[in-house]
Motif scaffolding. Sequence first.
Motif, mmCIF file in Angstrom:
data_model
loop_
_atom_site.group_PDB
_atom_site.id
_atom_site.type_symbol
_atom_site.label_atom_id
_atom_site.label_comp_id
_atom_site.label_asym_id
_atom_site.label_seq_id
_atom_site.Cartn_x
_atom_site.Cartn_y
_atom_site.Cartn_z
ATOM 1 N N GLN A 255 -3.146 4.382 -18.157
ATOM 2 C CA GLN A 255 -3.007 2.950 -18.456
ATOM 3 C C GLN A 255 -1.681 2.418 -17.935
ATOM 4 O OE1 GLN A 255 -3.565 2.981 -22.705
ATOM 5 N NE2 GLN A 255 -5.809 2.798 -22.559
ATOM 6 N N GLU A 256 -0.601 3.209 -18.102
ATOM 7 C CA GLU A 256 0.713 2.797 -17.626
ATOM 8 C C GLU A 256 0.735 2.711 -16.098
ATOM 9 O OE1 GLU A 256 4.871 1.948 -17.466
ATOM 10 O OE2 GLU A 256 3.265 1.632 -18.936
ATOM 11 N N LEU A 257 0.105 3.698 -15.434
ATOM 12 C CA LEU A 257 0.051 3.702 -13.974
ATOM 13 C C LEU A 257 -0.741 2.495 -13.462
ATOM 14 C CD1 LEU A 257 0.712 5.109 -11.323
ATOM 15 C CD2 LEU A 257 -1.336 6.517 -11.626
ATOM 16 N N THR A 258 -1.853 2.173 -14.129
ATOM 17 C CA THR A 258 -2.658 1.008 -13.755
ATOM 18 C C THR A 258 -1.840 -0.275 -13.851
ATOM 19 O OG1 THR A 258 -4.666 2.108 -14.541
ATOM 20 C CG2 THR A 258 -4.777 -0.273 -14.248
ATOM 21 N N ARG A 259 -1.047 -0.375 -14.929
ATOM 22 C CA ARG A 259 -0.219 -1.579 -15.129
ATOM 23 C C ARG A 259 0.818 -1.722 -14.006
ATOM 24 N NH1 ARG A 259 4.580 -2.894 -16.890
ATOM 25 N NH2 ARG A 259 5.149 -0.724 -17.333
ATOM 26 N N LEU A 260 1.435 -0.611 -13.631
ATOM 27 C CA LEU A 260 2.459 -0.646 -12.586
ATOM 28 C C LEU A 260 1.862 -1.014 -11.224
ATOM 29 C CD1 LEU A 260 4.540 2.519 -13.591
ATOM 30 C CD2 LEU A 260 5.233 0.124 -13.839
ATOM 31 N N GLN B 55 -0.910 -2.743 -10.728
ATOM 32 C CA GLN B 55 -1.318 -4.153 -10.770
ATOM 33 C C GLN B 55 -0.137 -5.075 -10.540
ATOM 34 O OE1 GLN B 55 -4.313 -5.794 -11.100
ATOM 35 N NE2 GLN B 55 -5.214 -3.773 -10.708
ATOM 36 N N GLU B 56 1.029 -4.677 -11.036
ATOM 37 C CA GLU B 56 2.233 -5.484 -10.813
ATOM 38 C C GLU B 56 2.569 -5.558 -9.321
ATOM 39 O OE1 GLU B 56 5.468 -3.989 -13.087
ATOM 40 O OE2 GLU B 56 4.635 -4.623 -15.036
ATOM 41 N N ILE B 57 2.401 -4.413 -8.623
ATOM 42 C CA ILE B 57 2.676 -4.391 -7.180
ATOM 43 C C ILE B 57 1.667 -5.265 -6.436
ATOM 44 C CG2 ILE B 57 2.745 -2.921 -5.127
ATOM 45 C CD1 ILE B 57 3.660 -0.624 -6.961
ATOM 46 N N VAL B 58 0.380 -5.141 -6.823
ATOM 47 C CA VAL B 58 -0.683 -5.902 -6.152
ATOM 48 C C VAL B 58 -0.478 -7.402 -6.323
ATOM 49 C CG1 VAL B 58 -3.165 -6.400 -6.144
ATOM 50 C CG2 VAL B 58 -2.375 -4.032 -6.328
ATOM 51 N N ASN B 59 -0.124 -7.805 -7.542
ATOM 52 C CA ASN B 59 -0.019 -9.236 -7.849
ATOM 53 C C ASN B 59 1.347 -9.837 -7.484
ATOM 54 O OD1 ASN B 59 -2.632 -9.213 -8.926
ATOM 55 N ND2 ASN B 59 -1.868 -8.530 -10.928
ATOM 56 N N ARG B 60 2.285 -8.975 -7.090
ATOM 57 C CA ARG B 60 3.613 -9.465 -6.755
ATOM 58 C C ARG B 60 3.555 -10.310 -5.481
ATOM 59 N NH1 ARG B 60 7.040 -4.636 -6.023
ATOM 60 N NH2 ARG B 60 6.321 -4.749 -3.866
ATOM 61 N N GLU B 61 4.257 -11.419 -5.499
ATOM 62 C CA GLU B 61 4.271 -12.288 -4.328
ATOM 63 C C GLU B 61 5.050 -11.631 -3.203
ATOM 64 O OE1 GLU B 61 5.695 -16.167 -5.190
ATOM 65 O OE2 GLU B 61 4.184 -16.581 -6.737
ATOM 66 N N ALA B 62 4.530 -11.783 -1.972
ATOM 67 C CA ALA B 62 5.166 -11.152 -0.796
ATOM 68 C C ALA B 62 6.538 -11.772 -0.550
ATOM 69 C CB ALA B 62 4.279 -11.329 0.419
ATOM 70 N N VAL C 253 0.833 -1.204 0.000
ATOM 71 C CA VAL C 253 0.000 0.000 0.000
ATOM 72 C C VAL C 253 0.868 1.255 0.000
ATOM 73 C CG1 VAL C 253 -1.625 1.368 1.391
ATOM 74 C CG2 VAL C 253 -2.007 -1.083 1.075
ATOM 75 N N GLU C 254 1.938 1.258 0.806
ATOM 76 C CA GLU C 254 2.844 2.411 0.850
ATOM 77 C C GLU C 254 3.530 2.600 -0.496
ATOM 78 O OE1 GLU C 254 3.253 4.758 3.084
ATOM 79 O OE2 GLU C 254 1.692 3.823 4.322
ATOM 80 N N GLU C 255 3.920 1.507 -1.112
ATOM 81 C CA GLU C 255 4.587 1.580 -2.418
ATOM 82 C C GLU C 255 3.632 2.108 -3.485
ATOM 83 O OE1 GLU C 255 7.149 -1.305 -5.467
ATOM 84 O OE2 GLU C 255 6.432 -2.096 -3.537
ATOM 85 N N ILE C 256 2.382 1.640 -3.454
ATOM 86 C CA ILE C 256 1.369 2.122 -4.413
ATOM 87 C C ILE C 256 1.121 3.607 -4.210
ATOM 88 C CG2 ILE C 256 -1.093 2.006 -5.010
ATOM 89 C CD1 ILE C 256 -0.912 -1.030 -4.442
ATOM 90 N N GLY C 257 1.002 4.021 -2.925
ATOM 91 C CA GLY C 257 0.758 5.436 -2.634
ATOM 92 C C GLY C 257 1.883 6.322 -3.124
ATOM 93 N N GLN C 258 3.130 5.901 -2.905
ATOM 94 C CA GLN C 258 4.279 6.689 -3.352
ATOM 95 C C GLN C 258 4.347 6.736 -4.874
ATOM 96 O OE1 GLN C 258 6.217 8.393 -1.094
ATOM 97 N NE2 GLN C 258 6.923 9.411 -2.959
ATOM 98 N N LEU C 259 4.061 5.596 -5.520
ATOM 99 C CA LEU C 259 4.055 5.543 -6.988
ATOM 100 C C LEU C 259 3.001 6.498 -7.550
ATOM 101 C CD1 LEU C 259 4.941 4.234 -9.687
ATOM 102 C CD2 LEU C 259 3.183 2.484 -9.282
#
Length: 601
Positions: free
Chosen positions: A587-592, A594-601, A544-550
Amino acid sequence: MNAEQQSFSLLVLLLSMVLIVPFFKRVGLGSVLGYLAAGLLIGPFGLKFFNDFKAILQIAELGVVIFLFVIGLEMKPSQLWQLRKQIFGLGLLQVLTCCGLITLAGHFALGWAWQTSFIIASGFVLTSTAIVMAILSERGETNSVRGRKIVSILLLEDLMIVPLLAIVSFLSPLQTGSETATPIWFKLLATVGAVAALIVAGIWLLNPLFRLLAQTKLREIMTAAALLVVVSAGMLMESVGLSTAMGAFIAGVLLSNSSFRHQLEADLEPFRGLLLGLFFLGVGMSLNVPLVLNNFWHIFLSVLVLMMANGIGIFFIAKLTKSSLEEALDRAFVMALGGEFAFVLFSAAANQQVISDQAQANGTAIIVLSMVLSPILILGYKFVILPRLRKEETAQPNDEINDQLPIILIGLGRMGQIVRELLVMSGYQVTVIDKNIQMVEGMATFNVKSYYGDATRPELLATAGIEQAALLIVAIDSVENTNLIVENARRLNASVPIIVRTFDRRHSLTLFEKTEIQVRETFDSALRTGKQALLKMGLDEEKVEEIGQLYFNKDHHNLCQMAEVYDPNISGFKNQPLKQMAIEQDQELTRLIQEIVNREA
């Protein structure tokens, strides 16, 4: 009345509301005056489509009751406890002062007998809850500090009907002291008992009831239950001589902490609006035009004298309790009218021969006419007096600024206060300027030093030391004044760093080249809200922090790109492909993300 006549009457009623009220609202006269005018037009003293306005008033009074129930839902018991001094202090002080002034005005200026003058004064100070609350609601001030003071006074006025009716019984020449009369101590005991019973039911019965009904998942049952609570609470209070609105308000307060509060508000909203409109229509119908015309000068003069005496009393008490000049005048104009409770008081006084039938008829006409005139007077205050008042306030000389500190902060509102605290607590010295004299004086009571002044004037910025300043922060909510301050500051000191509060993205673009940092009013709070929503949905805190900063970085990058092609002179962009570029960036921001969301912990 047969079915065809009933249908026609309903058609006329709805047609008058649909055609007349929006017109009055559109031209700035307000919906309340529109309803009153519609009622006067179709009532027994107008086009005579309706003759029994009392029946409409009886039904429509439920709208006032529901209105007070909804107000109660928005006011928690803790908030009501905080208002106790305003209810029993400010409210009682205003009622007693205004009642005394109106009684004197009625006796000496209008020549009424002392008893008649006192009874009409007692009724006149019971301001119309329906009209005043509708005005506050229309202005969005129901839950403001100013609005809560008025609500507190209205609650005290509702409570005053019990002792006033007791006084009427005491003044009556009839045998009210006989064995058949109910003792006053018993009435007071019954009143306390009814309020206690309502509180007990609200605490231990209402929440379980709604929880049980919610399990049925039948929305109409929940609506019926809400109406049942409103009507029952109102009838309980009415049985002991209090207002039905008071009972509904108490029931609303008791349910204000309930998880069903928002659902109840949504269910009752259509009933509240429609029935409240019907109430104002009924009041308009009840204006006895022949009586007013036959005694025109006496009734019209009486309305003006009583409203003036009431307004003076309200203004005096407001100033005595340290309200600002604008707030005191506003309260005086809003609350100067009489109210529907006066009808009950006048009727009781006439039945017990305290006043004559003619005095009752004149008093009723005076109250109704004050209700009709009140919205007009409020409009006059809004468009004639208030602009001049504010002009005079802004025309007063600026404070002398003796200290030229490194940081200049313009604006001491919600945003400015927080910025100032952070700087001062970190050890920095700040010169704070605001052109709201009430704000400057109010903050002084908390040992916050600030200066009154209009920062759009270059000489004030120069006096504050803009030429040597290390930082200028503009935290006001006026787009026009913000732009002017930035322009003047840049003219006086081209190199001073400027942090500016902006209204939206377009405003940020307008000031992008002239300021170092633009902080949009709602951007950071909206971003924080979005992050909290992601956390609640179960997303990992680190992601969440990474998404917010992005998101923050991408938004700033986009703003910089847009600033390159933005032309402040035309408030638009120099080339058209910008829209396509914005879509591609989203579209580019959405893709980035989604990559963070789907990335394995």
